[in-house]
Write a protein that holds these residues in place. Sequence first.
Motif, PDB file in Angstrom:
ATOM      1  N   LYS A  97       0.838  -1.195   0.000  1.00 33.82           N
ATOM      2  CA  LYS A  97       0.000   0.000   0.000  1.00 33.82           C
ATOM      3  C   LYS A  97       0.873   1.245   0.000  1.00 33.82           C
ATOM      4  O   LYS A  97       2.054   1.193   0.337  1.00 33.82           O
ATOM      5  CB  LYS A  97      -0.927   0.005   1.215  1.00 33.82           C
TER       6      LYS A  97
ATOM      7  N   THR B 102      -3.394   4.701  -0.327  1.00 36.67           N
ATOM      8  CA  THR B 102      -3.910   3.669   0.581  1.00 36.67           C
ATOM      9  C   THR B 102      -2.917   3.426   1.708  1.00 36.67           C
ATOM     10  O   THR B 102      -1.712   3.667   1.568  1.00 36.67           O
ATOM     11  CB  THR B 102      -4.127   2.337  -0.155  1.00 36.67           C
ATOM     12  N   GLY B 103      -3.457   2.932   2.853  1.00 33.50           N
ATOM     13  CA  GLY B 103      -2.600   2.465   3.938  1.00 33.50           C
ATOM     14  C   GLY B 103      -1.976   3.533   4.804  1.00 33.50           C
ATOM     15  O   GLY B 103      -0.986   3.266   5.491  1.00 33.50           O
TER      16      GLY B 103
ATOM     17  N   ASN C 140      -7.759   0.057   5.471  1.00 35.89           N
ATOM     18  CA  ASN C 140      -8.275  -0.307   4.149  1.00 35.89           C
ATOM     19  C   ASN C 140      -8.987   0.845   3.445  1.00 35.89           C
ATOM     20  O   ASN C 140      -9.544   0.648   2.363  1.00 35.89           O
ATOM     21  CB  ASN C 140      -9.213  -1.502   4.262  1.00 35.89           C
TER      22      ASN C 140
ATOM     23  N   ARG D 164      -9.358   4.133   1.151  1.00 33.94           N
ATOM     24  CA  ARG D 164      -8.636   4.515  -0.058  1.00 33.94           C
ATOM     25  C   ARG D 164      -9.112   5.883  -0.544  1.00 33.94           C
ATOM     26  O   ARG D 164     -10.289   6.222  -0.429  1.00 33.94           O
ATOM     27  CB  ARG D 164      -8.841   3.479  -1.166  1.00 33.94           C
TER      28      ARG D 164
ATOM     29  N   GLU E  70     -14.067   2.132   4.636  1.00 31.43           N
ATOM     30  CA  GLU E  70     -14.541   0.816   5.036  1.00 31.43           C
ATOM     31  C   GLU E  70     -15.194   0.918   6.414  1.00 31.43           C
ATOM     32  O   GLU E  70     -14.513   1.025   7.426  1.00 31.43           O
ATOM     33  CB  GLU E  70     -13.394  -0.187   5.069  1.00 31.43           C
TER      34      GLU E  70
ATOM     35  N   SER F 151     -18.922  -0.574   2.723  1.00 30.18           N
ATOM     36  CA  SER F 151     -18.122   0.634   2.537  1.00 30.18           C
ATOM     37  C   SER F 151     -18.998   1.779   2.050  1.00 30.18           C
ATOM     38  O   SER F 151     -20.043   1.577   1.426  1.00 30.18           O
ATOM     39  CB  SER F 151     -16.984   0.382   1.541  1.00 30.18           C
TER      40      SER F 151
END
Length: 448
Positions: A317, A346-347, A354, A356, A401, A407
Amino acid sequence: MYRVLIRVVRVFAAITAVALASAVHAGDQPDSSNNKDLRDKLADAGYQFTLTYIGEGLANVTGGMRTGAIYTGRLDLGTTIDLEKVMGWTGATFHANMFQIHGDGLSRSYIGNLMLVSGVEALPSTRLYEFWIEQQLLDGRLAVRVGQQASDIEFIDSQYDDIFINSALGWPGITGINLPGGGPSPPLAVPGIRVKARLSDKITAYLALFDGSAAPPDADDAQIANANGLLFRVNDPPWWIGQLKYKFEIGESRLPATITGGGWYHMMSFPDQRFSADGLSLADPNSSGDPLWLRRNNGLFMVYEQLLARAAPGSDKGIAFFMRASVSPSDRNLVNAYVDGGFLFTGFSDAYPNDRFGVAATYARISDSARALDRDIQFFTGTPYPIRDYEAIFEITYQHEVTPNFSLQPVLQYIAHPGGGAVDPYDPTQTHRIKDGVMVGVRTIISY
């Protein structure tokens, strides 16, 4: 037609019943599988089932043909069966899924753009989508897939574009606009054969032969003509597509990157964008009004994608980038050049690992022949008819999420020159373009 659809649903039900019986039988065995839930037992027996529901509330807040809001949704029910586990067929997999699509479309009813603001947008229907068997050979280095399938999952695709909502950021706008029925992509798949060959650890080759159209050539709308996805057409002039994908790593951090190049060739005839069958401009009152038909069509494309920075050492990520470009002949295509690209983040949150965030843009250039037709209309009518030039989309979105199965995704899109700068159908003078639009909305995704 509906009787055939009912039979397909019954096949799904029969497969489910067999899978449940197998899982119950497996649960009777005195091993650790007794502690697994039903879904794990089904997977162990070779059966996987998926349920995904995408619901969207979208609004055009300014510009377009008119302002307004819609709700649209798509239920996706699918199954993948490991035929080796189920019946001893080594290396074989069966897959099928079906859509239930409902609601209105913001692009068709309010904005008038070519690259639909949502990949879910389609005419309401209950439709069989994919229905194929894949056989792996040579220890998995070669895979042959036969049956009704889509092309957008593997061809001209990036692993970093799936967060985006605009349809062109899935299946590229140039193929979705130029190919009959939009080509084999949601909401219509077609029968075909796909061969995937892993030539080395870094190079993979793909080649596919698809039926050239999901509906009869004289159909005004493929989604209406093939409403339930059950035509299984195999006699149309075919569409070929092939690509080579090369994977490599960059720098001391060994950041993964991929470059893909390929092309497609359609053996159907396509209408000239400017001239009629008698050689006159389609705008000329003396022309027959029937377009000149040109044999064959083709396109070249490339895809580049790379992880630019890792969120943490060793993580997959971080910050990722992708870009795609494609060209096609001007005389038989509305769009002759296309490019898109974007960034995915991400990350970066320990609390929401999770989640994004994505920013992307698309650009579709209206072909020279289509522009020339607009100038012809100006000449023959004596009015300042708009000359189309391009359509471009800018999207920014964040996917949160809430739970592993749910989501929430707000989205904003700016649509420049809807329809390529086409005339506004609600303009009484027929001399003004459709105004640039702004779409805001929320997508929800429930999966199991």
